[in-house]
Motif scaffolding. Structure first.
Motif, mmCIF file in Angstrom:
data_model
loop_
_atom_site.group_PDB
_atom_site.id
_atom_site.type_symbol
_atom_site.label_atom_id
_atom_site.label_comp_id
_atom_site.label_asym_id
_atom_site.label_seq_id
_atom_site.Cartn_x
_atom_site.Cartn_y
_atom_site.Cartn_z
ATOM 1 N N PHE A 183 0.842 -1.197 0.000
ATOM 2 C CA PHE A 183 0.000 0.000 0.000
ATOM 3 C C PHE A 183 0.871 1.238 0.000
ATOM 4 N N PHE A 184 0.323 2.313 -0.503
ATOM 5 C CA PHE A 184 1.068 3.563 -0.630
ATOM 6 C C PHE A 184 0.294 4.749 -0.060
ATOM 7 N N GLY A 185 -0.961 4.511 0.346
ATOM 8 C CA GLY A 185 -1.765 5.605 0.865
ATOM 9 C C GLY A 185 -2.804 5.112 1.853
ATOM 10 N N LYS A 186 -3.496 6.068 2.444
ATOM 11 C CA LYS A 186 -4.495 5.752 3.458
ATOM 12 C C LYS A 186 -5.516 6.889 3.493
ATOM 13 N N LEU A 187 -6.777 6.526 3.607
ATOM 14 C CA LEU A 187 -7.863 7.502 3.661
ATOM 15 C C LEU A 187 -8.626 7.347 4.969
ATOM 16 N N THR A 188 -8.830 8.450 5.639
ATOM 17 C CA THR A 188 -9.712 8.493 6.806
ATOM 18 C C THR A 188 -10.914 9.342 6.429
ATOM 19 N N PHE A 189 -12.086 8.719 6.425
ATOM 20 C CA PHE A 189 -13.301 9.426 6.032
ATOM 21 C C PHE A 189 -13.953 10.071 7.251
ATOM 22 N N GLY A 190 -14.304 11.342 7.088
ATOM 23 C CA GLY A 190 -14.921 12.062 8.192
ATOM 24 C C GLY A 190 -16.373 12.375 7.998
ATOM 25 N N SER A 191 -16.889 12.184 6.775
ATOM 26 C CA SER A 191 -18.292 12.488 6.492
ATOM 27 C C SER A 191 -18.761 11.634 5.329
ATOM 28 N N GLY A 192 -20.055 11.729 5.048
ATOM 29 C CA GLY A 192 -20.616 10.968 3.937
ATOM 30 C C GLY A 192 -20.927 9.534 4.302
ATOM 31 N N ASP A 193 -21.158 8.713 3.289
ATOM 32 C CA ASP A 193 -21.551 7.316 3.503
ATOM 33 C C ASP A 193 -20.483 6.499 4.206
ATOM 34 N N HIS A 194 -19.222 6.929 4.132
ATOM 35 C CA HIS A 194 -18.126 6.140 4.700
ATOM 36 C C HIS A 194 -17.513 6.814 5.927
ATOM 37 N N ALA A 195 -18.263 7.718 6.546
ATOM 38 C CA ALA A 195 -17.755 8.430 7.719
ATOM 39 C C ALA A 195 -17.270 7.442 8.780
ATOM 40 N N GLY A 196 -16.074 7.704 9.329
ATOM 41 C CA GLY A 196 -15.501 6.854 10.362
ATOM 42 C C GLY A 196 -14.681 5.702 9.834
ATOM 43 N N GLU A 197 -14.687 5.478 8.517
ATOM 44 C CA GLU A 197 -13.917 4.369 7.954
ATOM 45 C C GLU A 197 -12.492 4.824 7.635
ATOM 46 N N VAL A 198 -11.567 3.872 7.731
ATOM 47 C CA VAL A 198 -10.168 4.098 7.373
ATOM 48 C C VAL A 198 -9.744 2.974 6.435
#
Length: 477
Positions: A86-101
């Motif tokens: 892996f080369f990146g990472k996303l932390t979602f703060g809003s929307g349908d995926h809020a709270g997902e990493v």
């Protein structure tokens, strides 16, 4: 930002700016090692299925395609220890995926429970890694990029999009990756794809693209990553129809050969143009004006005419004895069959076999109408190869090979004049003809341009293998 390595990469939340960067880096390294271990287990399970393929399939006939699919899966799951998963990472703060990493990587990796540890860069959710901006965060609160040396994670860099923090092309990790010296085979660019490149990579399958730019601007990489993306998004369709990468020479293809396997795509054919046109041995070279004429699109019309001029109107009926029965098909009925098959607009040799089948069908109905019952398969095969039927086909719809068709055009002035009438000027026809007639097709001085004509003729005669997606690199050459 992560929880213990036994947890999947999704559905986790953590502070965006770790108080202890060194501890955070250690956690990310642990997640990388756990992901590699999970990938190894995925491959081991695929290999175990491959070894037991015949037992799973139930019989040897079914085991062969199953074994091919399972072995392909084993190859797709190979891990390169010098390339980060892996080369990146996303932390979602809003929307349908809020709270997902989600960790974003070169392929999808799951733990033993099936939960994602690494999300494939081609997945719809991964697009936010390339497209999210402060102006349009796409629900992303934090985007993290990782720095690597070989396969070892060395650093990370966060962008707090929810706080208006965006590095863009000022990202040190992004700059280092883009400027990393190019040595050895070509590398993938999944960690550095830019928004305009991402638009091209993820364009619809039915969209044809022409990517232009100066040397080193990523044209080849975009084409290869688009192929990888389409294989992910349309896997069933493209696995049936295939993907082809055409390069200018074998050295170039060797240079790019490692890119798609590094992305988990091992079932892509790579070829040069010459290798695609290998029906005749190239022994000669045309003068430039002759080569240009042979490459002219009008030659497709000339070849089409030359081929279909061979089909003639039936001149006499078919009649012969089959045991005690006398079978006969009238000339008018045969003419109707020929016209029907021509209207089907099938390839030439397909038409010949279709005409054979319909002639035998008329003979079969005659037998049935006379109360002889329905003939079996052996009778149908015997009729199809019988002398009267074969003689009718040879006279009305004669067999021909692509090489023979082109040979005849380039050696017979009358044949060429009839096919090229109104298409090529007399002087152009003279240029096309070989100055000395070869003894045979086998000894003919075929040129590279002739090989193109033979390939075009083959496409008129039969259904050639086709591809669902083709990448032509260095197309200007």
């Amino acid at each position: 930002m992560t929880t213990p390595t036994s947890s999947p990469s999704a559905h986790r939340t953590a502070p965006a700016h770790p108080a202890d960067p060194a501890a955070e880096l250690a956690r990310e390294r642990a997640h990388l090692e756990a992901s590699r271990a999970a990938l190894r287990r995925m491959r081991e399970r695929a290999h175990a299925l491959y070894r037991s393929g015949e037992e799973v399939a139930g019989d040897a006939y079914s085991a062969e395609p199953l074994g091919t699919a399972l072995w392909r899966r084993v190859l797709e799951l190979a891990d390169d220890p010098d390339t980060p998963l892996f080369f990146g990472k996303l932390t979602f703060g809003s929307g349908d995926h809020a709270g997902e990493v989600h960790h974003i990587g070169r392929r999808h990796v799951t733990d033993d429970a099936g939960d994602p540890m690494v999300l494939d860069w081609r997945a719809p959710l991964s697009r936010a890694f390339y497209r999210a901006r402060v102006a349009d965060p796409m629900g992303v609160a934090v985007r993290r990029r990782f720095g690597f040396a070989g396969g070892v994670l060395t650093s990370f860099e966060d962008e707090r999009l929810d706080r208006g923090e965006e590095l863009g092309t000022a990202s040190r990790i992004l700059i280092d990756e883009i400027e990393r010296p190019r040595v050895g085979p070509m590398r993938d660019i999944v960690a550095t794809i830019q928004p305009d490149q991402d638009d091209l990579v993820r364009a619809d399958l039915d969209t044809s693209l022409c990517v232009q730019g100066a040397p080193g601007t990523g044209k080849t990489a975009v084409g290869l990553h688009r192929a990888a993306y389409l294989l992910y998004a349309h896997r069933d369709r493209l696995r049936r129809s295939g993907v082809l990468v055409v390069g200018p020479n074998r050295a170039f293809l060797r240079y790019i050969a490692a890119v798609l396997p590094a992305l988990g795509e091992v079932d892509v054919q790579q070829s040069t143009v010459d290798e695609l046109l290998d029906r005749v041995p190239v022994r000669a070279e045309d003068p430039p004006e002759v080569a240009a004429l042979k490459h002219d699109a009008r030659m497709a019309t000339v070849l089409h005419r030359a081929l279909w001029r061979r089909v003639r109107e039936p001149a006499e009926p078919i009649g012969f004895r089959d045991g005690a029965q006398r079978l006969r098909i009238r000339t008018e009925a045969l003419r109707r069959l020929v016209e029907e098959v021509r209207r089907d607009e099938v390839p030439y040799l397909t038409g010949r076999e279709r005409l054979r089948t319909r002639v035998v069908g008329l003979l079969q109905r005659q037998v049935e109408l006379r109360g002889g019952g329905s003939p079996g398969d052996a009778w149908l095969r015997r009729m199809a190869r019988s002398r009267p039927v074969t003689a009718f086909l040879d006279a009305t719809w004669p067999a021909v090979t692509p090489e023979e068709l082109v040979f005849r055009l380039l050696t017979d002035p009358r044949e060429l004049a009839a096919a090229a009438d109104g298409v090529l000027e007399p002087e152009e026809q003279r240029l096309l003809r070989w100055p000395v007639r070869p003894r045979s097709v086998r000894t003919a001085p075929w040129s590279a341009a002739d090989a193109v004509l033979v390939d075009e003729a083959a496409g008129l005669m039969e259904r050639l293998p086709s591809y669902g997606h083709v990448v032509v690199d260095e197309a200007q050459d």
